[in-house]
Write an enzyme that holds these catalytic residues in place. Structure first.
Site, PDB file in Angstrom:
ATOM      1  N   HIS A 161      -3.142   7.137   6.964  1.00 16.87           N
ATOM      2  CA  HIS A 161      -2.119   8.081   6.496  1.00 16.87           C
ATOM      3  C   HIS A 161      -2.760   9.380   5.999  1.00 16.87           C
ATOM      4  O   HIS A 161      -2.192  10.457   6.196  1.00 16.87           O
ATOM      5  CB  HIS A 161      -1.272   7.476   5.362  1.00 16.87           C
ATOM      6  CG  HIS A 161      -0.106   6.650   5.818  1.00 16.87           C
ATOM      7  ND1 HIS A 161       0.839   7.089   6.714  1.00 16.87           N
ATOM      8  CD2 HIS A 161       0.267   5.387   5.489  1.00 16.87           C
ATOM      9  CE1 HIS A 161       1.745   6.133   6.930  1.00 16.87           C
ATOM     10  NE2 HIS A 161       1.421   5.079   6.183  1.00 16.87           N
TER      11      HIS A 161
ATOM     12  N   GLN B  45       2.778  10.061   1.971  1.00 17.33           N
ATOM     13  CA  GLN B  45       4.104   9.420   2.073  1.00 17.33           C
ATOM     14  C   GLN B  45       5.043   9.925   0.975  1.00 17.33           C
ATOM     15  O   GLN B  45       6.255   9.707   1.063  1.00 17.33           O
ATOM     16  CB  GLN B  45       3.970   7.898   1.961  1.00 17.33           C
ATOM     17  CG  GLN B  45       3.272   7.253   3.168  1.00 17.33           C
ATOM     18  CD  GLN B  45       3.199   5.768   3.054  1.00 17.33           C
ATOM     19  OE1 GLN B  45       2.310   5.248   2.352  1.00 17.33           O
ATOM     20  NE2 GLN B  45       4.098   5.070   3.703  1.00 17.33           N
TER      21      GLN B  45
ATOM     22  N   HIS C 139      -4.855   1.035   6.935  1.00 16.58           N
ATOM     23  CA  HIS C 139      -3.528   1.604   7.175  1.00 16.58           C
ATOM     24  C   HIS C 139      -3.311   2.818   6.262  1.00 16.58           C
ATOM     25  O   HIS C 139      -2.774   3.842   6.698  1.00 16.58           O
ATOM     26  CB  HIS C 139      -2.458   0.532   6.926  1.00 16.58           C
ATOM     27  CG  HIS C 139      -1.037   0.998   7.058  1.00 16.58           C
ATOM     28  ND1 HIS C 139      -0.194   0.579   8.076  1.00 16.58           N
ATOM     29  CD2 HIS C 139      -0.297   1.835   6.296  1.00 16.58           C
ATOM     30  CE1 HIS C 139       0.999   1.165   7.928  1.00 16.58           C
ATOM     31  NE2 HIS C 139       0.958   1.917   6.850  1.00 16.58           N
ATOM     32  N   GLU C 140      -3.780   2.693   4.995  1.00 17.82           N
ATOM     33  CA  GLU C 140      -3.592   3.794   4.034  1.00 17.82           C
ATOM     34  C   GLU C 140      -4.492   4.983   4.336  1.00 17.82           C
ATOM     35  O   GLU C 140      -4.040   6.134   4.288  1.00 17.82           O
ATOM     36  CB  GLU C 140      -3.825   3.307   2.600  1.00 17.82           C
ATOM     37  CG  GLU C 140      -2.950   2.135   2.161  1.00 17.82           C
ATOM     38  CD  GLU C 140      -1.498   2.266   2.585  1.00 17.82           C
ATOM     39  OE1 GLU C 140      -0.901   1.234   2.944  1.00 17.82           O
ATOM     40  OE2 GLU C 140      -0.957   3.397   2.617  1.00 17.82           O
TER      41      GLU C 140
ATOM     42  N   CYS D 190       5.739   0.134   8.272  1.00 18.67           N
ATOM     43  CA  CYS D 190       5.388   1.268   7.404  1.00 18.67           C
ATOM     44  C   CYS D 190       6.629   1.670   6.627  1.00 18.67           C
ATOM     45  O   CYS D 190       7.730   1.734   7.200  1.00 18.67           O
ATOM     46  CB  CYS D 190       4.887   2.434   8.259  1.00 18.67           C
ATOM     47  SG  CYS D 190       4.360   3.865   7.298  1.00 18.67           S
ATOM     48  N   LEU D 191       6.459   1.946   5.345  1.00 21.32           N
ATOM     49  CA  LEU D 191       7.619   2.335   4.531  1.00 21.32           C
ATOM     50  C   LEU D 191       8.164   3.700   4.966  1.00 21.32           C
ATOM     51  O   LEU D 191       9.278   4.067   4.612  1.00 21.32           O
ATOM     52  CB  LEU D 191       7.249   2.371   3.034  1.00 21.32           C
ATOM     53  CG  LEU D 191       6.931   1.009   2.399  1.00 21.32           C
ATOM     54  CD1 LEU D 191       6.551   1.183   0.946  1.00 21.32           C
ATOM     55  CD2 LEU D 191       8.077   0.016   2.569  1.00 21.32           C
TER      56      LEU D 191
ATOM     57  N   GLY E 192       0.840  -1.201   0.000  1.00 16.17           N
ATOM     58  CA  GLY E 192       0.000   0.000   0.000  1.00 16.17           C
ATOM     59  C   GLY E 192       0.864   1.235   0.000  1.00 16.17           C
ATOM     60  O   GLY E 192       2.023   1.187   0.430  1.00 16.17           O
TER      61      GLY E 192
HETATM   62  O1  LIG Z   1       1.409   3.043   3.995  1.00 18.13           O
HETATM   63  C1  LIG Z   1       1.897   2.080   3.389  1.00 18.13           C
HETATM   64  N1  LIG Z   1       3.024   1.507   3.784  1.00 18.13           N
HETATM   65  O2  LIG Z   1       3.693   2.067   4.795  1.00 18.13           O
HETATM   66  C2  LIG Z   1       3.522   0.249   3.247  1.00 18.13           C
HETATM   67  C3  LIG Z   1       3.185  -0.901   4.186  1.00 18.13           C
HETATM   68  C4  LIG Z   1       1.690  -1.129   4.225  1.00 18.13           C
HETATM   69  C5  LIG Z   1       1.247  -2.358   5.020  1.00 18.13           C
HETATM   70  C6  LIG Z   1       1.821  -2.490   6.432  1.00 18.13           C
HETATM   71  C7  LIG Z   1       0.773  -3.257   7.222  1.00 18.13           C
HETATM   72  C8  LIG Z   1      -0.522  -3.113   6.510  1.00 18.13           C
HETATM   73  C9  LIG Z   1      -0.265  -2.333   5.246  1.00 18.13           C
HETATM   74  C10 LIG Z   1       3.928  -2.113   3.672  1.00 18.13           C
HETATM   75  O3  LIG Z   1       3.611  -2.599   2.610  1.00 18.13           O
HETATM   76  N2  LIG Z   1       4.983  -2.599   4.398  1.00 18.13           N
HETATM   77  N3  LIG Z   1       5.307  -2.069   5.592  1.00 18.13           N
HETATM   78  C11 LIG Z   1       6.717  -2.039   5.998  1.00 18.13           C
HETATM   79  C12 LIG Z   1       7.601  -3.039   5.398  1.00 18.13           C
HETATM   80  C13 LIG Z   1       6.856  -4.160   4.835  1.00 18.13           C
HETATM   81  C14 LIG Z   1       5.765  -3.727   3.883  1.00 18.13           C
HETATM   82  C15 LIG Z   1       4.924  -4.933   3.561  1.00 18.13           C
HETATM   83  O4  LIG Z   1       4.046  -5.272   4.312  1.00 18.13           O
HETATM   84  N4  LIG Z   1       5.275  -5.505   2.397  1.00 18.13           N
HETATM   85  C16 LIG Z   1       4.721  -6.637   1.853  1.00 18.13           C
HETATM   86  C17 LIG Z   1       3.868  -7.503   2.542  1.00 18.13           C
HETATM   87  C18 LIG Z   1       3.376  -8.620   1.862  1.00 18.13           C
HETATM   88  C19 LIG Z   1       3.745  -8.827   0.562  1.00 18.13           C
HETATM   89  C20 LIG Z   1       4.600  -7.932  -0.063  1.00 18.13           C
HETATM   90  N5  LIG Z   1       5.085  -6.852   0.594  1.00 18.13           N
HETATM   91 NI    NI Z   2       2.443   3.238   5.998  1.00 20.46          NI
END
Ligand SMILES: O=CN(O)C[C@@H](CC1CCCC1)C(=O)N1NCCC[C@H]1C(=O)Nc1ccccn1
Ligand code: NI
Length: 183
Positions: A157, A65, A153-154, A110-111, A60
């Site tokens: 934000h 962001q 989560h989005e 979260c990225l 997401g």
């Molecule tokens: O606001 C948006 N963000 O901050 C990106 C976040 C969003 C998710 C976090 C929890 C619910 C939504 C994100 O994706 N991550 N968070 C940090 C590092 C990992 C990554 C992730 O979960 N990756 C992933 C998972 C499964 C398959 C492929 N990739």
């Molecule tokens: Ni995030």
């Protein structure tokens, strides 16, 4: 293309901003940005592209962001049955949700957060979201499971809320009442 350099990190004021609705019909510029946000997620999940451009895989992304004061988000995630949920939305709004709660058993990240923050993030198990798609058409999504967690989560934000704002400080791993893990 969007890379990790475009993603703002904790401390950037946009992450604590309630962002503004975008005009509908969307401008060409906003449409282009939203397309790039979805493309970033696809790129980040493609091993070769992620490696080549050093992308952290994401499911997401929300416009704040990228430092943008706009209510736009993209999600690109498979649910537990392997169905792909890929959406690029303007002005999303949760119009109803389940009483039942849901959460990711491994917590969230979260990225925009370059650290681990352990703990359960209590959310709604199911949500109904009204939004506009990339062409400015009104859409209504009913999501459950992992996609429901991601879109919450989005949308957080867009309202300046970070996942760790929801973690119970006394007992971070105390599963909330009437909530079940979605994974
Ligand atoms: O606001 C948006 N963000 O901050 C990106 C976040 C969003 C998710 C976090 C929890 C619910 C939504 C994100 O994706 N991550 N968070 C940090 C590092 C990992 C990554 C992730 O979960 N990756 C992933 C998972 C499964 C398959 C492929 N990739
Ligand atoms: Ni995030």
């Amino acid at each position: 293309m969007i890379t990790m350099d475009d993603i703002v990190r904790e401390g950037h004021p946009m992450l604590r901003t309630v962002t503004k609705e975008v005009p509908i019909p969307p401008t060409t510029e906003d449409q282009e940005t939203l397309k790039e946000m979805l493309q970033f997620l696809k790129n980040s999940q493609d091993e070769e592209t992620a490696e080549k451009y050093n992308l952290r895989p994401g499911v997401g992304l929300a416009a704040p962001q990228l430092g943008l004061d706009k209510r736009m988000l993209a999600i690109h995630v498979e649910d537990i049955k392997g169905k792909l949920h890929s959406y690029a939305l303007f002005n999303p709004k949760i119009v109803s949700h389940s009483v039942e709660g849901g959460y990711l058993s491994s917590g969230e990240g979260c990225l925009s957060v370059d650290r681990e923050v352990p703990g359960i993030v209590p959310r709604h198990a199911r949500v109904t979201v009204k939004a506009y798609d990339i062409d400015g058409n009104q859409v209504k999504l009913r999501l459950k499971g992992y996609p429901a967690i991601v879109i919450q989560h989005e949308i957080d934000h867009l309202n300046g809320v970070m996942f760790y704002d929801h973690i119970n400080e006394e007992n971070p791993f105390h599963p909330p009442e009437n909530a079940k893990p979605v994974d």
